[in-house]
Structures are given as structure tokens and as C-alpha cells.
Design a protein around this motif. Structure first.
Motif, short mmCIF file in Angstrom:
data_model
loop_
_atom_site.label_atom_id
_atom_site.label_comp_id
_atom_site.label_asym_id
_atom_site.label_seq_id
_atom_site.Cartn_x
_atom_site.Cartn_y
_atom_site.Cartn_z
N HIS A 3 0.94 -1.11 -0.06
CA HIS A 3 -0.07 0.08 -0.20
C HIS A 3 0.98 1.21 0.09
N ARG A 35 0.58 4.13 -3.00
CA ARG A 35 0.51 5.39 -2.60
C ARG A 35 1.57 6.26 -3.07
N VAL A 75 -7.19 2.90 0.40
CA VAL A 75 -6.34 1.77 0.58
C VAL A 75 -7.21 0.68 0.09
#
Length: 202
Positions: free
Chosen positions: A45, A49, A58
Motif C-alpha cells: 500500500h 500511494r 487503501v
């Protein structure tokens, strides 16, 4: 770890492929005594990002990996033996799972909010309760204090909004206190519970 950090800085390979390989490499290094699995999945994640693929959400890619644990662990074993193809396949399936399940979750939450709007059809459009509605999907358990701090309502506005939502059947009380009553949107909680159940390991 130094090689992994250099690999993460590259921008000449597809991001999802980079996520898959970085995750597997981290799980192979296992630098910590405990928590490597959770950290390795969090790394996915962080990369998404950092690379701009998921800047505001997420996506549950890690849940997709654990949805079929036998297949996932077999792919990690194959990676450590020099074959990355099974890992890439499993990771692709996890991303597809994250996209489809996340989209379905959004659809169901929107349906709950739309139903609540229908319940409030007779309420004046300038009533404070309409300012509460957008917050319910992220915070389906609320009280007066939350509405004052998060939504910016005064105490009378918050109390009226809660009473209105309760009157139309959108909220139900979680406790029997006369003061500081905690309210829940059961429909949204049911959607979230069902979603969480669908993410459980197989």
C-alpha cells in the motif's frame, strides 16, 4: 535491504509488478523477528500511494493475497526458488479482487446513503441533518460529541439531527443512557460486516 530500497526507487517498470516483486523480496529477507507479514503487506500500500495509484484510498490488495493462502504461500516459495511467474499471477488476482470487492463495497454504501436520503425526504434541505449524512459511511457509529467536533454542529443542531435520523429509522441507539447516547446506522454496519467476512482467509 539496500538492494530492495534501490529497487523501490525505480520508475521504469509497471507499478503493480514492482509491488509484487518488492513484497516477495521483503518476505524473503524477513528483517524483523516478528510482524514481517503485516509489514510486507503494508509495503504494498505504501508503494501504491507513493506511485500515485492509490492516493486517497487503501485498496484491499493484501486481503486479496490472503483470500487464498495456499496459493499465495506456494507463489512465495516459487519466487524464492527463482520463478516469479506464480507470484505475479497471484498478485494480479489479488488486485482484481481488491478492485471488484472495493467497487461492490462502494456501491452498497452508496445504496445505504441513498436509502437514508429517501427516509429524510420530508426534512427541510437546510436542516443540519443533511450535513451529517456524508459522514455516516466512514463513521456509522456516532454521538452528539462526534457531530460537534467532526461536522461542526452546535449541541442543539447535533441533538436535533440525531433525533431526526432516529425518528425516520436511520439510526438506532446502541445504549440505554439518557445522556451521551451512542447511535448506529445498522444498514451501513451490516454492509461493512459482510465485506469484512468476505475478506477472511480461506
Amino acid at each position: 535491504m539496500a538492494d530492495l530500497m534501490l529497487f523501490l526507487q525505480r520508475d521504469d517498470i509497471p507499478v503493480l509488478l514492482q509491488c509484487a516483486l518488492a513484497h516477495a523480496q521483503f518476505e524473503t529477507i524477513r528483517p524483523f523477528a516478528d510482524g514481517n507479514g503485516r509489514t510486507g503487506r503494508a509495503l504494498i500500500h505504501a508503494i501504491l500511494r507513493n506511485k500515485g495509484l492509490a492516493s486517497h484510498i487503501v485498496p484491499p490488495v493484501s486481503a486479496g493475497l490472503l483470500h487464498e493462502t495456499d496459493q499465495y504461500f506456494a507463489a512465495l516459495t516459487a519466487f524464492r526458488e527463482g520463478d516469479a511467474a506464480p507470484l505475479v499471477s497471484v498478485f494480479t488476482q489479488a488486485c482484481q479482487f481488491a478492485a471488484s470487492s472495493g467497487t461492490e463495497l462502494i456501491t452498497q454504501l452508496e445504496a445505504q446513503l441513498a436509502h437514508t436520503k429517501q427516509l429524510l425526504a420530508g426534512v427541510r434541505r437546510d436542516a443540519a441533518v443533511w450535513r451529517v449524512l456524508p459522514h455516516l459511511a466512514a463513521q456509522p457509529i456516532i454521538n452528539s460529541q462526534y457531530l460537534r467536533s467532526a461536522v461542526g454542529l452546535t449541541k442543539p443542531q447535533a441533538e436535533r439531527a440525531l433525533k431526526t435520523l432516529a425518528r425516520v429509522g436511520a439510526l438506532t441507539a446502541r445504549n440505554s443512557a439518557k445522556r451521551n447516547v451512542v447511535w448506529e446506522h445498522r444498514g451501513i454496519l451490516d454492509v461493512l460486516d459482510a465485506y469484512a467476512a468476505g475478506l477472511q482467509r480461506q
